[in-house]
Design an enzyme around this catalytic site. Structure first.
Site, PDB file in Angstrom:
ATOM      1  N   ASP A  36       1.191   0.831  -2.585  1.00 30.10           N
ATOM      2  CA  ASP A  36       2.379   1.608  -2.221  1.00 30.10           C
ATOM      3  C   ASP A  36       2.582   1.544  -0.708  1.00 30.10           C
ATOM      4  O   ASP A  36       1.629   1.605   0.073  1.00 30.10           O
ATOM      5  CB  ASP A  36       2.203   3.073  -2.676  1.00 30.10           C
ATOM      6  CG  ASP A  36       3.519   3.839  -2.696  1.00 30.10           C
ATOM      7  OD1 ASP A  36       3.962   4.199  -3.791  1.00 30.10           O
ATOM      8  OD2 ASP A  36       4.090   4.054  -1.608  1.00 30.10           O
ATOM      9  N   ASN A  92       6.632   9.291 -12.660  1.00 31.49           N
ATOM     10  CA  ASN A  92       7.740  10.199 -12.407  1.00 31.49           C
ATOM     11  C   ASN A  92       8.971   9.685 -13.145  1.00 31.49           C
ATOM     12  O   ASN A  92       9.324   8.504 -13.017  1.00 31.49           O
ATOM     13  CB  ASN A  92       8.042  10.262 -10.903  1.00 31.49           C
ATOM     14  CG  ASN A  92       6.881  10.830 -10.105  1.00 31.49           C
ATOM     15  OD1 ASN A  92       6.243  11.794 -10.532  1.00 31.49           O
ATOM     16  ND2 ASN A  92       6.599  10.241  -8.952  1.00 31.49           N
ATOM     17  N   GLY A  98      10.982  13.637  -9.059  1.00 34.02           N
ATOM     18  CA  GLY A  98      10.944  12.963  -7.762  1.00 34.02           C
ATOM     19  C   GLY A  98      11.024  11.454  -7.841  1.00 34.02           C
ATOM     20  O   GLY A  98      10.659  10.756  -6.903  1.00 34.02           O
ATOM     21  N   GLN A  99      11.539  10.922  -8.976  1.00 29.14           N
ATOM     22  CA  GLN A  99      11.647   9.462  -9.070  1.00 29.14           C
ATOM     23  C   GLN A  99      12.657   8.953  -8.053  1.00 29.14           C
ATOM     24  O   GLN A  99      13.764   9.485  -7.950  1.00 29.14           O
ATOM     25  CB  GLN A  99      12.081   9.047 -10.488  1.00 29.14           C
ATOM     26  CG  GLN A  99      12.109   7.527 -10.658  1.00 29.14           C
ATOM     27  CD  GLN A  99      12.449   7.085 -12.079  1.00 29.14           C
ATOM     28  OE1 GLN A  99      12.777   7.901 -12.942  1.00 29.14           O
ATOM     29  NE2 GLN A  99      12.374   5.788 -12.308  1.00 29.14           N
ATOM     30  N   HIS A 105       7.265   2.447 -12.930  1.00 23.74           N
ATOM     31  CA  HIS A 105       6.016   2.170 -12.202  1.00 23.74           C
ATOM     32  C   HIS A 105       5.026   3.283 -12.489  1.00 23.74           C
ATOM     33  O   HIS A 105       5.387   4.456 -12.582  1.00 23.74           O
ATOM     34  CB  HIS A 105       6.261   2.039 -10.697  1.00 23.74           C
ATOM     35  CG  HIS A 105       7.086   3.138 -10.115  1.00 23.74           C
ATOM     36  ND1 HIS A 105       8.462   3.190 -10.244  1.00 23.74           N
ATOM     37  CD2 HIS A 105       6.741   4.245  -9.404  1.00 23.74           C
ATOM     38  CE1 HIS A 105       8.915   4.272  -9.646  1.00 23.74           C
ATOM     39  NE2 HIS A 105       7.892   4.944  -9.128  1.00 23.74           N
ATOM     40  N   LEU A 106       3.763   2.900 -12.610  1.00 28.11           N
ATOM     41  CA  LEU A 106       2.676   3.861 -12.726  1.00 28.11           C
ATOM     42  C   LEU A 106       2.032   3.959 -11.347  1.00 28.11           C
ATOM     43  O   LEU A 106       1.651   2.942 -10.750  1.00 28.11           O
ATOM     44  CB  LEU A 106       1.623   3.382 -13.735  1.00 28.11           C
ATOM     45  CG  LEU A 106       1.899   3.600 -15.231  1.00 28.11           C
ATOM     46  CD1 LEU A 106       3.219   2.993 -15.665  1.00 28.11           C
ATOM     47  CD2 LEU A 106       0.744   3.054 -16.057  1.00 28.11           C
ATOM     48  N   HIS A 107       1.917   5.185 -10.830  1.00 35.17           N
ATOM     49  CA  HIS A 107       1.159   5.389  -9.594  1.00 35.17           C
ATOM     50  C   HIS A 107      -0.311   5.521  -9.984  1.00 35.17           C
ATOM     51  O   HIS A 107      -0.649   6.236 -10.932  1.00 35.17           O
ATOM     52  CB  HIS A 107       1.553   6.707  -8.922  1.00 35.17           C
ATOM     53  CG  HIS A 107       2.971   6.776  -8.439  1.00 35.17           C
ATOM     54  ND1 HIS A 107       3.318   6.592  -7.115  1.00 35.17           N
ATOM     55  CD2 HIS A 107       4.136   7.032  -9.090  1.00 35.17           C
ATOM     56  CE1 HIS A 107       4.638   6.739  -6.981  1.00 35.17           C
ATOM     57  NE2 HIS A 107       5.151   7.008  -8.164  1.00 35.17           N
TER      58      HIS A 107
HETATM   59  P1  5GP Z   1       8.712   7.302  -7.285  1.00 34.29           P
HETATM   60  O1  5GP Z   1       9.071   8.417  -6.336  1.00 34.29           O
HETATM   61  O2  5GP Z   1       9.957   6.582  -7.771  1.00 34.29           O
HETATM   62  O3  5GP Z   1       7.821   7.710  -8.409  1.00 34.29           O
HETATM   63  O4  5GP Z   1       7.845   6.293  -6.445  1.00 34.29           O
HETATM   64  C1  5GP Z   1       8.349   5.196  -5.756  1.00 34.29           C
HETATM   65  C2  5GP Z   1       7.233   4.696  -4.867  1.00 34.29           C
HETATM   66  O5  5GP Z   1       7.561   3.391  -4.443  1.00 34.29           O
HETATM   67  C3  5GP Z   1       7.007   5.554  -3.629  1.00 34.29           C
HETATM   68  O6  5GP Z   1       5.664   6.011  -3.614  1.00 34.29           O
HETATM   69  C4  5GP Z   1       7.328   4.598  -2.475  1.00 34.29           C
HETATM   70  O7  5GP Z   1       6.469   4.789  -1.371  1.00 34.29           O
HETATM   71  C5  5GP Z   1       7.149   3.245  -3.112  1.00 34.29           C
HETATM   72  N1  5GP Z   1       7.998   2.198  -2.545  1.00 34.29           N
HETATM   73  C6  5GP Z   1       9.343   2.269  -2.375  1.00 34.29           C
HETATM   74  N2  5GP Z   1       9.807   1.095  -1.881  1.00 34.29           N
HETATM   75  C7  5GP Z   1       8.721   0.285  -1.749  1.00 34.29           C
HETATM   76  C8  5GP Z   1       8.570  -1.055  -1.280  1.00 34.29           C
HETATM   77  O8  5GP Z   1       9.520  -1.739  -0.893  1.00 34.29           O
HETATM   78  N3  5GP Z   1       7.311  -1.564  -1.278  1.00 34.29           N
HETATM   79  C9  5GP Z   1       6.232  -0.837  -1.718  1.00 34.29           C
HETATM   80  N4  5GP Z   1       5.030  -1.441  -1.664  1.00 34.29           N
HETATM   81  N5  5GP Z   1       6.342   0.427  -2.157  1.00 34.29           N
HETATM   82  C10 5GP Z   1       7.585   0.979  -2.177  1.00 34.29           C
END
Ligand code: 5GP
Ligand code: ZN
Length: 119
Positions: A36, A92, A98-99, A105-107
């Protein structure tokens, strides 16, 4: 839920096809694990399927069960590879969760004690 970006402008589709760079950790034909950009723990990985789906609900509605299994297996392997004391997998879906990126994507979070319940 609609996909506000559309596949053509999807940042994670571009990361999967390498048109946007990322720090890759593991890759198969159908799943990519990468770091991330804005880590929330010492290890913060993202696990994405090749096939674009805006969120988990859309993905499982169209997926072969094996596709879902492959994604979770990759997340588990990634979590174990970066942690000793355990890891957390987070998905999310939607604004309340908070998406911000509308490609499933899985964190995978690890490397520190994680609070429960999350905020
Ligand atoms: P969400 O909030 O949708 O669950 O998580 C999106 C995640 O993607 C966030 O943790 C953010 O830091 C990450 N992210 C967004 N854009 C990029 C990118 O261009 N490259 C990488 N490596 N991570 C990204
Ligand atoms: Zn996408």
């Amino acid at each position: 839920m609609t996909d506000p970006t559309g596949d053509a402008n999807c940042v994670f589709c571009k990361i999967f096809d390498r048109s946007i760079p990322a720090k890759e950790v593991a890759r198969t034909e159908d799943v990519l694990v990468f770091n991330d950009l804005n880590p929330q723990a010492p290890s913060h990985l993202l696990v994405i399927p090749r096939r674009h789906a805006a969120n988990l609900g859309d993905f499982v509605a169209a997926a072969d069960p094996a596709e879902v299994g492959d994604l979770f297996a990759a997340a588990s392997r990634a979590g174990r590879s970066v942690s000793r004391g355990g890891y957390r997998i987070v998905v999310n879906e939607g604004p309340d969760a908070g998406q911000t990126v509308y490609h499933l994507h899985l964190h995978v979070l690890a490397g520190r004690a994680l609070e429960w319940p999350p905020g």
